[in-house]
Design an enzyme around this catalytic site. Structure first.
Site, short mmCIF file in Angstrom:
data_model
loop_
_atom_site.label_atom_id
_atom_site.label_comp_id
_atom_site.label_asym_id
_atom_site.label_seq_id
_atom_site.Cartn_x
_atom_site.Cartn_y
_atom_site.Cartn_z
N PRO A 53 0.79 -1.25 0.00
CA PRO A 53 0.00 0.00 0.00
C PRO A 53 0.82 1.29 0.00
O PRO A 53 0.81 2.07 0.96
CB PRO A 53 -0.84 -0.14 1.28
CG PRO A 53 0.01 -0.96 2.18
CD PRO A 53 0.73 -1.94 1.29
N CYS A 54 1.48 1.56 -1.13
CA CYS A 54 2.30 2.77 -1.23
C CYS A 54 1.44 4.04 -1.19
O CYS A 54 1.98 5.13 -0.98
CB CYS A 54 3.18 2.72 -2.46
SG CYS A 54 2.31 2.47 -4.00
N HIS A 55 0.13 3.90 -1.34
CA HIS A 55 -0.73 5.08 -1.20
C HIS A 55 -0.70 5.60 0.24
O HIS A 55 -1.06 6.75 0.48
CB HIS A 55 -2.17 4.77 -1.63
CG HIS A 55 -2.86 3.72 -0.83
ND1 HIS A 55 -2.64 2.37 -1.02
CD2 HIS A 55 -3.75 3.82 0.19
CE1 HIS A 55 -3.38 1.69 -0.17
NE2 HIS A 55 -4.06 2.54 0.59
#
Length: 160
Positions: A125-127
């Site tokens: 989850p790089c968001h």
């Protein structure tokens, strides 16, 4: 790593189209796309991915449990992706905090580059990684990053 029998599938949640690429053993890429991009062919890994994405987008899943090919990443990138995966659902960390988490205090720009090389946005989850004074970057459109962060916050608040 050679890719044999690669199948692709375009998944269509409210956030925008997501192309899933996998063979019968593991995922190779998950990409946010503005339009469906290819002839679709499915396999069990893609079906499992779609099922878990459905659970995520209905607010029933916070973590993904899917086989992903990470062999193409450097040791540093894999460290960053592992640290990103430890960020709790609905929370964020800055690039600098992530650099500190992996013991490379001043490598926040390199952390940003590793985020950009993430082939599995959402699954890794790089968001949830933001700048210290901005939302930061994202491999897809920034409005998708904003929507994902808002979606997770609303889910945690029971608004979904």
């Amino acid at each position: 790593m050679p890719v044999h029998d690669l199948s692709t599938y375009t998944y269509n949640p409210a956030m925008g189209l997501i192309t899933i690429e996998a063979n019968h053993e593991m995922l190779f890429r998950l990409t946010f796309n503005p339009v469906a991009c290819c002839e679709e062919k499915s396999n069990q890994i893609i079906r499992d991915t779609v099922s878990q994405l459905d659970e995520y987008f209905s607010g029933k899943r916070e973590l993904f449990d899917l086989p992903m090919c990470l062999a193409w990443g450097t040791v540093f990138q894999r460290q960053v992706w592992e640290a990103i995966s430890s960020i709790p659902y609905g929370e964020t960390r800055t690039y600098k905090q992530l650099a500190e988490m992996i013991g490379s205090r001043n490598a926040f720009r390199a952390v940003g580059n590793a985020c950009g090389q993430n082939r599995y946005p959402l699954l890794i989850p790089c968001h949830r990684v933001v700048g210290s004074s901005s939302i930061g970057g994202f491999s897809a459109d920034l409005c998708i990053k904003e929507k994902l962060l808002e979606f997770e916050a609303k889910t945690l608040a029971g608004v979904l």
